[in-house]
Every structure is written in C-alpha cells, then in structure tokens.
Design an enzyme around this catalytic site. Structure first.
Site, short mmCIF file in Angstrom:
data_model
loop_
_atom_site.label_atom_id
_atom_site.label_comp_id
_atom_site.label_asym_id
_atom_site.label_seq_id
_atom_site.Cartn_x
_atom_site.Cartn_y
_atom_site.Cartn_z
N LYS A 104 0.84 -1.20 0.00
CA LYS A 104 0.00 0.00 0.00
C LYS A 104 0.87 1.25 0.00
O LYS A 104 1.93 1.29 0.64
CB LYS A 104 -0.90 -0.05 1.24
CG LYS A 104 -1.98 1.01 1.35
CD LYS A 104 -2.81 0.72 2.59
CE LYS A 104 -3.91 1.75 2.85
NZ LYS A 104 -4.68 1.41 4.08
N SER B 238 -9.49 1.40 3.66
CA SER B 238 -8.69 2.21 2.75
C SER B 238 -7.67 1.43 1.92
O SER B 238 -7.07 1.98 1.01
CB SER B 238 -7.94 3.28 3.56
OG SER B 238 -7.00 2.70 4.45
N SER C 42 -9.85 -1.17 7.56
CA SER C 42 -9.21 -0.88 6.27
C SER C 42 -8.50 -2.06 5.64
O SER C 42 -8.12 -1.99 4.47
CB SER C 42 -8.23 0.29 6.41
OG SER C 42 -8.93 1.50 6.53
#
Length: 496
Positions: free
Chosen positions: A78, A159, A183
């Site tokens: 990420k 997220s 997330s």
C-alpha cells in the site's frame, strides 16, 4: 500456468523446479497489470527496481540460498508504507506527491529480508480514509478512484482498496494493507480475499504514514488463508524503534502456516455476535449458511451474543483517532527531513485549500480540520476517550464475553456487499464488525463466505491479543469447507 490464481507455495515450487524464475514472474505480473488494471486502477505505480531485485533473488537461488517461501515472489504494498527506493510514499495525497522516504518501513525491510520482490505500490483512500466524513473509499487526489474487482461501478472498500483489488484480480502473489478500523478486513471481504488484521504490536508501525498509534497496523492480504499466513510470518516481529512491538518476538510465530489445520473446527468453541449482523437480510442469509458450515465441521456455537454497538463506541473512537492523527502525522512529516513538501498537519490543510480544485473536487477535509483542533496526548478528553474505548471493547467487551462463555473465537459478518461508488454523498456502508478488534487492538481475519447478487461478502473470526495462529487455523478450515471465493470475471459494471 495461470498466475492470476496461483498460490505462493505454487510460485515457490515453480521457481524451485526451474520452470520459472523470479524475473519471469515479475514480467508476467506486469503484463497482467498492463492488460487489466486500466479499468480498476488498483496499482499506483510499479517499482523500477523490481527486475534488479528479482535477478538478485534468482542468483541466490541458483547458488543454493533460499530465504524462505517468499524468495523471489512478487508482492504489492500500500502507498502509505515507506520504501527508500525509487518509489514515492504519498498516502494518495497530492501534498506528498513525489515524496521519497529516507528509510524503508520496518515491514518493508522484513519483506525484503524474506526475499519478496516489491513489484510496486497500490492506490488507497487518501490519508487512509481520514480526510472527510463524505469520502469515497478508494479515491485519492493523487491516484484517482479504485474500482471493485467484481464490478466497476461498485466500491472497492477502503482504505486498502488497491491492495485488495490487486490481490483479487491476480496482479501479485499477495499484498500488504494497513488498518485503523476496517481498512484491511473491509476491502478484503468486498473483493473476496483473505485479510488479517494483527494484534497491535505484532507488526511494527515504524515508517507507515499514521492515523492512530493505538489502532494502526499493517497486515497481509491473500487469495487464500495460506498465502496471508506466509506474508504474516515475514511481517511479524519486534522493532526496537516501535515500543509496542516489545513482545512481538516472544508472541509471534516463525511460520503461521503450521496452523493450517483443515480439521481445526472440530470441537472449536465459537461465539456468534448477533448485534453485528442484521443490517441486510441477504447478508444474513449467507451468514446463516456459514454458521451451518461451522456446525457441520464440528464447531460448538454459542449464539445470541452482543458487544458494545458501534454507535456507542464511535464518539470515543473519533476523539482518539483525531488526537493521535495530529501527533502521529506531525512526527511522520518531520521524519521526512527539511526537504519534505509539507511539515505539519497545518501545512497539509493549507496545501489542500490552495489546491482545492484538484484535492477536493468531491469532498472536503473536515476530519483533518477537527484533528488539528485537538489538544494532544495529555488532554483529559483524549485520555478519557481512550479509556472508554478499551473498557468497551476489551475488559467489558471481547475479553468478558469470551471468558464468560469459554470461547476460542467470535464470528460476525465482516461488512456489507459493495455499495455503488458515490462522489457526492460518499460511502454507504450498511454495517461492519471491524470496530471491535480494531478499537481493542486485537486480532481478526476475514474469509470469503459467499455472495449477494454476485458481490462478495466475508465472515470475520476475531479474538483476544496474540490469537492469530488460532484464528488462521479456524479460517483455513472454514475456507476449505465452504470454498466461497470465485475468481472475478472481465471488467463490467454491476448495473447495465
């Protein structure tokens, strides 16, 4: 061999046999991304050093040195994990566009040491979904909108949006996401992959753009429980620079795949948290099928349990998140050095205002503004809120219910099926159980349990701290029996 649904163990076997090299895998995964990701926007950017890393791993293998199951395996991380290389670390923000971290995050260091090849970074919800109450999961001003792996007009969840979609569509062997509250497990469930949210302190937070130190953690995402377990084995461990990990070496397992027991549900004592279901009748129907599968596998279910509802937790949690975000982000930005594009949360807010046409075309930054107004880690309102969070989810929550009923794990639906992407009103989540393990700082894992109108939904197993091995065991057994994951088809909209 079709790499898009190949496991880490299978990739390792291909390289060990000489059928493929790490360099071959890097090139093939890049081609998959190039041919597919223009529709989904999961990958933020590729690593220009990936070929060089793969070549080094191939040389080591040829010399008889194999670091472990991740040796030469391409993964994605990420875009809020520092990498001190030719890739930026931006958290999806235009304010950090082009920012190069001075050092790797501890997680990235461990993955490199395990022999993994960093193929690139994934898009995410800007600032890990901590900018606005009307944000659209998977959207960022730097990266644009990530789209669900199963339906282009549906949310990917957030997220860790790009990490989930990239894993689901086979752009990599597995990926790393981060979670503060939902997330990892949320987007994993909405894209039919496995996501592990570790106990706070099992995985170092150093070098990860923060939201809240008391809840932040990185975690693995894979197409199978085994793949996620391989990644967690590499990621877990103590870091002298992160005091929360002081117990990690003593608590972590060197190989979480040793818990992959398909018969582990026989006699398992599992509690059903009913007040975190009931938000959608069709999700409930899939959940009931999952519970029957657990019973058929020999699990002993204690039904009808309740934990503190999210509405009771959320006001306290928000105070904690806002306060810790300001402190943590300011410290992170300072760590970038004097040449960093911004050096404080106040700078970020000012930057966004100055570039509102590009940063805020759909939603604002009221969450950042409220965080800037907080009074620090010694403020009484923060200390009271943190104590309330722990009381409601730990001693008065997960710990209590598991002790009273002599349970080994709890289960609930992870979240709802993917909602339509909406840049005007923001996310439309109908329900989620993520907050319990997240606010407590405890372990959780989500596994695909079925589909609602061909949109995936997941089941979460969660328990107390350091319970990752047990949860992996239960999740693997459930996965083996139910086999709910269906590989996503060609890019298409859910609605015609």
């Amino acid at each position: 061999m079709e790499l898009t649904d190949t496991t880490i163990q299978e990739l390792a076997a291909l390289m060990q046999s000489g059928a493929m090299t790490s360099k071959d895998l890097v090139e093939d995964f890049r081609q998959i991304i190039a041919s597919n990701d223009s529709a989904f926007n999961a990958v933020a950017f590729l690593n220009p050093d990936a070929d060089e890393i793969a070549d080094a791993m191939d040389r080591e293998r040829a010399e008889g040195r194999v670091r472990g199951p991740l040796h030469g395996v391409p993964i994605l991380v990420k875009d809020n994990l520092n990498t001190s290389d030719n890739m930026m670390t931006s958290a999806g923000s235009l304010a950090l566009d082009g920012s190069i971290a001075p050092t790797d995050s501890h997680v990235v260091t461990r993955l490199r040491n395990a022999g993994a090849v960093l193929l690139g970074k994934t898009n995410l919800s800007e600032w890990a979904n901590f900018r606005s109450t009307r944000s659209s999961s998977g959207w960022s001003s730097r990266g644009g909108q990530v789209r669900n792996a199963y339906a282009l007009d549906r949310s990917p969840g957030g997220s860790s949006s790009g990490s989930a979609v990239a894993t689901a569509r086979g752009y990599c062997a597995g990926a790393v996401g981060t979670e503060t509250d939902g997330s990892i497990v949320g987007p994993s469930a909405m894209n039919a992959v496995v996501g592990i949210k570790p106990t706070i302190g099992l995985v170092s937070r150093r070098g990860i753009i923060p939201i809240a130190a008391s809840q932040d953690t990185a975690g693995p995402m894979g197409r199978t429980v085994a793949d996620a377990a391989h990644l967690l084995s590499a990621m877990a461990g103590s870091d002298a620079a992160d005091p929360a990990t002081a117990e990690a070496d003593a608590r972590a397992e060197t190989d979480y795949t040793t818990f992959l027991d398909p018969d582990s549900l026989r006699g398992a004592r599992i509690g059903v948290v009913r007040n975190y279901a009931g938000f959608h009748d069709r999700v409930d129907a899939v959940f009931e099928d999952a519970l029957r599968a657990l019973k058929d596998a020999g699990a002993k279910l204690t039904d009808g349990l309740s934990l503190a509802p999210r509405a009771e937790l959320r006001p306290h949690e928000l105070i904690v998140l806002r306060t810790e975000f300001k402190v943590g982000l300011n410290a992170y930005l300072v760590s970038l050095g004097p040449d960093a594009p911004i050096s404080s949360l106040a700078d970020l807010i000012a930057f966004n205002e100055a570039h509102a046409d590009r940063v805020m075309p759909h939603f604002g930054q009221e969450t950042l503004i409220k965080a800037e107004e907080t009074g620090g880690l010694q403020d009484k309102s923060y200390l009271d809120a943190l104590a309330a969070c722990h009381r409601l989810t730990r001693e008065g929550g997960i710990d209590r219910i598991m002790h009273e009923h002599d349970l080994q794990a709890l289960v609930a639906p992870t979240t709802c099926a993917a909602w339509a992407i909406d840049w005007v009103n923001g996310d439309n989540s109908l329900g989620s159980s993520a907050c319990q393990a997240a606010v407590a700082g405890y372990a959780g894992i989500t596994v695909p349990m079925g589909n609602v109108s061909e949109l995936p939904v997941g089941i979460s197993f969660f328990a107390g701290p350091w319970s990752e091995g047990r949860l992996i065991s239960f999740a693997h057994a459930f996965e083996t029996i139910v086999q709910a994951r269906i590989f996503p088809g060609p890019p298409q909209n859910f609605l015609p």
